[in-house]
Structures are given as C-alpha cells and as structure tokens.
Design a protein around this motif. Structure first.
Motif, PDB file in Angstrom:
ATOM      1  N   CYS A 156       0.837  -1.207   0.000  1.00 46.87           N
ATOM      2  CA  CYS A 156       0.000   0.000   0.000  1.00 46.87           C
ATOM      3  C   CYS A 156       0.871   1.256   0.000  1.00 46.87           C
ATOM      4  O   CYS A 156       0.619   2.190  -0.760  1.00 46.87           O
ATOM      5  N   LEU A 157       1.875   1.275   0.849  1.00 45.25           N
ATOM      6  CA  LEU A 157       2.740   2.446   0.932  1.00 45.25           C
ATOM      7  C   LEU A 157       3.494   2.671  -0.374  1.00 45.25           C
ATOM      8  O   LEU A 157       3.583   3.805  -0.862  1.00 45.25           O
ATOM      9  N   ARG A 158       4.025   1.619  -0.965  1.00 45.52           N
ATOM     10  CA  ARG A 158       4.748   1.776  -2.234  1.00 45.52           C
ATOM     11  C   ARG A 158       3.810   2.286  -3.332  1.00 45.52           C
ATOM     12  O   ARG A 158       4.174   3.174  -4.108  1.00 45.52           O
ATOM     13  N   ARG A 159       2.596   1.742  -3.401  1.00 43.34           N
ATOM     14  CA  ARG A 159       1.621   2.218  -4.394  1.00 43.34           C
ATOM     15  C   ARG A 159       1.276   3.686  -4.157  1.00 43.34           C
ATOM     16  O   ARG A 159       1.166   4.474  -5.091  1.00 43.34           O
ATOM     17  N   MET A 160       1.084   4.036  -2.886  1.00 42.40           N
ATOM     18  CA  MET A 160       0.736   5.419  -2.567  1.00 42.40           C
ATOM     19  C   MET A 160       1.877   6.367  -2.919  1.00 42.40           C
ATOM     20  O   MET A 160       1.640   7.460  -3.432  1.00 42.40           O
ATOM     21  N   LEU A 161       3.106   5.977  -2.635  1.00 42.55           N
ATOM     22  CA  LEU A 161       4.244   6.838  -2.961  1.00 42.55           C
ATOM     23  C   LEU A 161       4.278   7.144  -4.453  1.00 42.55           C
ATOM     24  O   LEU A 161       4.526   8.289  -4.858  1.00 42.55           O
ATOM     25  N   SER A 162       4.012   6.149  -5.284  1.00 46.98           N
ATOM     26  CA  SER A 162       3.982   6.373  -6.738  1.00 46.98           C
ATOM     27  C   SER A 162       2.892   7.372  -7.105  1.00 46.98           C
ATOM     28  O   SER A 162       3.116   8.287  -7.905  1.00 46.98           O
ATOM     29  N   ARG A 163       1.725   7.211  -6.503  1.00 47.40           N
ATOM     30  CA  ARG A 163       0.614   8.120  -6.805  1.00 47.40           C
ATOM     31  C   ARG A 163       0.902   9.542  -6.324  1.00 47.40           C
ATOM     32  O   ARG A 163       0.586  10.518  -7.007  1.00 47.40           O
ATOM     33  N   LEU A 164       1.482   9.647  -5.128  1.00 45.17           N
ATOM     34  CA  LEU A 164       1.790  10.986  -4.598  1.00 45.17           C
ATOM     35  C   LEU A 164       2.842  11.681  -5.452  1.00 45.17           C
ATOM     36  O   LEU A 164       2.741  12.878  -5.724  1.00 45.17           O
ATOM     37  N   ARG A 165       3.855  10.946  -5.877  1.00 44.79           N
ATOM     38  CA  ARG A 165       4.880  11.544  -6.752  1.00 44.79           C
ATOM     39  C   ARG A 165       4.275  11.989  -8.072  1.00 44.79           C
ATOM     40  O   ARG A 165       4.628  13.039  -8.599  1.00 44.79           O
ATOM     41  N   ALA A 166       3.325  11.216  -8.607  1.00 44.09           N
ATOM     42  CA  ALA A 166       2.646  11.610  -9.844  1.00 44.09           C
ATOM     43  C   ALA A 166       1.834  12.888  -9.651  1.00 44.09           C
ATOM     44  O   ALA A 166       1.648  13.656 -10.595  1.00 44.09           O
ATOM     45  N   GLU A 167       1.415  13.125  -8.412  1.00 44.96           N
ATOM     46  CA  GLU A 167       0.665  14.353  -8.070  1.00 44.96           C
ATOM     47  C   GLU A 167       1.600  15.506  -7.730  1.00 44.96           C
ATOM     48  O   GLU A 167       1.141  16.592  -7.371  1.00 44.96           O
ATOM     49  N   GLY A 168       2.914  15.264  -7.752  1.00 46.03           N
ATOM     50  CA  GLY A 168       3.877  16.336  -7.472  1.00 46.03           C
ATOM     51  C   GLY A 168       4.333  16.455  -6.039  1.00 46.03           C
ATOM     52  O   GLY A 168       4.999  17.415  -5.661  1.00 46.03           O
ATOM     53  N   VAL A 169       3.986  15.485  -5.175  1.00 46.77           N
ATOM     54  CA  VAL A 169       4.429  15.503  -3.784  1.00 46.77           C
ATOM     55  C   VAL A 169       5.776  14.796  -3.724  1.00 46.77           C
ATOM     56  O   VAL A 169       5.878  13.613  -4.046  1.00 46.77           O
ATOM     57  N   ALA A 170       6.810  15.509  -3.329  1.00 50.76           N
ATOM     58  CA  ALA A 170       8.182  14.986  -3.299  1.00 50.76           C
ATOM     59  C   ALA A 170       8.438  14.262  -1.965  1.00 50.76           C
ATOM     60  O   ALA A 170       9.069  14.791  -1.067  1.00 50.76           O
ATOM     61  N   VAL A 171       7.945  13.040  -1.856  1.00 50.90           N
ATOM     62  CA  VAL A 171       8.100  12.250  -0.631  1.00 50.90           C
ATOM     63  C   VAL A 171       9.566  11.841  -0.507  1.00 50.90           C
ATOM     64  O   VAL A 171      10.143  11.305  -1.451  1.00 50.90           O
ATOM     65  N   PRO A 172      10.198  12.099   0.662  1.00 47.68           N
ATOM     66  CA  PRO A 172      11.647  11.875   0.807  1.00 47.68           C
ATOM     67  C   PRO A 172      12.056  10.431   1.095  1.00 47.68           C
ATOM     68  O   PRO A 172      12.891  10.167   1.953  1.00 47.68           O
ATOM     69  N   VAL A 173      11.453   9.474   0.408  1.00 45.08           N
ATOM     70  CA  VAL A 173      11.846   8.053   0.560  1.00 45.08           C
ATOM     71  C   VAL A 173      12.116   7.504  -0.815  1.00 45.08           C
ATOM     72  O   VAL A 173      11.372   7.732  -1.723  1.00 45.08           O
TER      73      VAL A 173
END
Length: 173
Positions: A156-173
């Motif tokens: 779930c976290l890996r899928r969410m990170l991909s979606r957030l990055r596609a939305e422009g959120v620069a998650v630091p992981v």
C-alpha cells in the motif's frame, strides 16, 4: 522531520515498510480478525501540540488519540490486554515494542505527510476474508483523494508513494 525528531530516510534507501513495528502490530491484529486503523489530519491547520493521531481497533473496540502514533499505540496496548486480546503471547517479537521507538519508515512517511498538511488513514482489515490494507491520503496539494489497497502495508505504501509523486508531492523516501 517528524514530531519524534527523526528524519525520513533519503530517497533510494531500502524503505523496509514491512519491518515497521506498528504496522506489524496492525497486521497481527488483522490476523486475529480485528480491524486496526491509524489516522491523522494535516498539521498545518492546527498547532503541533494538539492531539493529532488516532489508533482505533474494532473487534475488540479500543480507541487512543494522542499527539504521536507511538503515544497512541502505547496507550492502546493496555486497553487491548483488558479486552482479553493475547498481545503478550501471540504478537511477533518485533511488534511487541518493548524496547526502542515504535516508528519505522512507514510511519515516518505518514507523519511527514501530515506535516505537509495532508490527512492520512491506514487500515489493516481483518474483517475481510483475507486481511487486507487500505491507505487513503487527501488534502492540498492533491487534486483528488488518493487510495491504495493491497495485501500488505508495504505494498500500500509503495503504491501510494507512486501516486503521490505523480501528483507532485516529493516524498523523501
């Protein structure tokens, strides 16, 4: 930097989401047939000192609201014992959280998201035929609420990170 004063791992680091003690505890609770959820609203809309996190377990019903995930879980464990949940005998050793902190990479990421003003909701659902996970993230700057489902917290976290990055959120992981 999280409320606990820890930094999220640098990009490219092995995230190790499935090694997170709280996530292991939630998985164990789901395997017992309970539904365990943690949630928090974005912190930019209220002072840091105000209670921000909720840990909720249903079947047995236990709720803890505190400023950090660690405080929530530490306060919920005695309540789970009082309901007869075998938290001392059945939980995996890593999930028992007797030594050290509770927050691993996964919770640091969720904490970081709330510091950016986003709301998060993570659920391990033992009421399903096969325990499953749901992660929902919403708020500015997202154009719409993001949801990821999977068989493990890590997926779930890996899928969410991909979606957030596609939305422009620069998650630091």
């Amino acid at each position: 930097m999280s409320a606990a004063g820890q930094q999220a791992p640098q990009a490219g680091a092995d995230a190790g989401f499935d090694e997170d003690a709280v996530l292991l505890l939630m998985q164990w609770l789901a395997e017992q047939g309970a539904v365990a959820a943690i949630s928090a609203g974005g912190r930019t809309v209220r002072p840091i000192c105000e209670e921000g996190w909720m840990f909720h377990v249903s079947g047995p019903d236990v709720v803890a609201e505190e400023g950090t995930v660690e405080q929530c879980v530490r306060n919920a464990l005695p309540r789970l014992r009082e309901t007869g949940m075998p938290v001392d005998e059945g939980m995996p050793e890593l999930a028992r959280m007797r030594d050290g902190g509770l927050e691993g990479t996964g919770l640091l990421v969720l904490d970081w998201l709330t510091e950016q003003g986003l709301s998060v909701f993570l659920k391990a659902d033992g009421a399903r035929t096969t325990p499953g996970w749901t992660l929902i993230v919403s708020g500015e700057p997202l154009t719409e609420t993001q949801r990821a489902d999977g068989p493990s917290a890590g997926r779930c976290l890996r899928r969410m990170l991909s979606r957030l990055r596609a939305e422009g959120v620069a998650v630091p992981v």
